[in-house]
Design a protein around this motif. Structure first.
Motif, mmCIF file in Angstrom:
data_model
loop_
_atom_site.group_PDB
_atom_site.id
_atom_site.type_symbol
_atom_site.label_atom_id
_atom_site.label_comp_id
_atom_site.label_asym_id
_atom_site.label_seq_id
_atom_site.Cartn_x
_atom_site.Cartn_y
_atom_site.Cartn_z
ATOM 1 N N ALA A 28 42.619 38.432 39.724
ATOM 2 C CA ALA A 28 43.025 37.006 39.104
ATOM 3 C C ALA A 28 43.201 36.009 40.378
ATOM 4 C CB ALA A 28 44.244 36.791 38.478
ATOM 5 N N GLU A 29 43.734 36.837 41.553
ATOM 6 C CA GLU A 29 43.869 36.047 42.725
ATOM 7 C C GLU A 29 42.465 35.863 43.473
ATOM 8 O OE1 GLU A 29 47.480 37.207 45.035
ATOM 9 O OE2 GLU A 29 47.541 38.585 43.582
ATOM 10 N N GLU A 31 39.546 35.639 42.025
ATOM 11 C CA GLU A 31 38.797 34.804 41.382
ATOM 12 C C GLU A 31 39.359 33.238 41.497
ATOM 13 O OE1 GLU A 31 36.204 35.035 39.184
ATOM 14 O OE2 GLU A 31 36.074 37.042 39.118
#
Length: 315
Positions: A28-29, A31
């Motif tokens: 997530a980070e 992305e």
């Protein structure tokens, strides 16, 4: 069970476990970081050029250039025996990829400049083919000029053991070879490609020669590191310079409205020697024929032919 300490043996040391990448632990980070990079292209930065795919490919330019170098010095680069019977085929193995590579990359450069209104190239492909054919037609003369440069290196450097050693290993030969090819393309008003070639040679040798510089035959740069030769420099025949020499321009404001190239860099007449670290600046500065310029000298005014300048500034 025996105690290893009692028998004098040692147990095998434990080995650290290799690090195993886990790319999805913080996906997530990653992305989010990617989104930030994409958003940076939405701003007004000058490097936000999404049309750059139409630009020349630097790697392809250098590949074409290296093929042409092999054609120029085929006896030094061939991996098989050469004779007059197979010479044409051996050279052709390099001429064909050099031709197609240069035509494609010059056409890309011309098309790009034409689309931006920075040059008039209505038929970029025809322009590119004409330029490359004229370049190749000049190769015999370029080989003659480069031969004078190699001979000048041999005659001017007592440490040189042979012509072969010079061609194989001297950075000056690599730099002047790139320059003589780039200068032909510069004279044909080819965009971007001459600078790519000169900066490639610069990165390989530490010698920075702008493609626009006019250089006579028998040119030798001894050692070569940190030599700078500006765009409008004019150098005569049989000139020898040492490492760290700058043939540069006096500080002047850039005028985007001005057209053409004005003389900003010095003129070095025939048979001049310039020793290490000398700095010669200005388009009106002329170093007269046969002069000797000492190391670390600063010169911004012309000197008469036959001058010997050592240890004092010329202002």
């Amino acid at each position: 069970m025996l105690d290893p300490r009692a028998t004098g043996t040692r147990s095998a040391p434990s080995r650290p476990k290799p690090y195993m990448a886990q790319p999805f632990r913080r996906k997530a980070e990653l992305e989010a970081a990617l989104d930030g990079i994409v958003r940076s292209y939405e701003g007004p930065l000058e490097i936000n050029n999404l049309e750059s795919a139409a630009l020349p490919n630097k790697r392809a330019v250098i590949e074409a250039y290296n093929h042409l170098v092999c054609a120029i010095y085929v006896g030094f680069y061939s991996r098989r025996g050469l004779s007059l019977s197979n010479l044409r085929d051996s050279i052709n193995e390099h001429v064909q990829p050099a031709y197609s590579g240069f035509v494609e990359q010059i056409a890309r450069a011309a098309s790009y400049e034409h689309a931006l209104g920075r040059g008039s190239f209505p038929d970029a492909a025809e322009f590119a083919e004409g330029v490359v054919l004229r370049l190749f037609q000049r190769i015999p003369e370029l080989r003659r000029l480069l031969n004078t440069d190699v001979v000048a290196a041999y005659d001017g450097d007592p440490a040189a053991n042979s012509i072969e050693e010079i061609v194989f290993s001297y950075p000056a030969v690599r730099a002047i070879t790139a320059h003589r090819i780039a200068h032909v393309l510069y004279s044909e008003r080819v965009p971007m490609i001459p600078r790519i070639l000169s900066e490639y040679a610069h990165s390989e040798t530490g010698i920075d020669i702008n493609a626009g510089a006019q250089i006579g035959e028998g040119f030798f740069i001894d050692h070569g590191t940190a030599v700078v030769i500006g765009e409008t420099t004019v150098i005569g025949r049989n000139v020898k310079i040492y490492q760290g020499v700058t043939l540069g321009a006096l500080s002047a404001p850039r005028s985007r409205e001005s057209s053409g190239v004005f003389k900003r860099h010095p003129t070095i007449e025939d048979d001049v020697t310039i020793y290490a670290g000398a700095t010669i600046l200005g388009g009106d500065t002329v170093i007269g024929r046969g002069s000797v310029i000492g190391g670390n000298t600063w010169i911004v005014k012309s000197v008469e032919p036959g001058s010997k300048i050592f240890g004092r500034p010329r202002e």
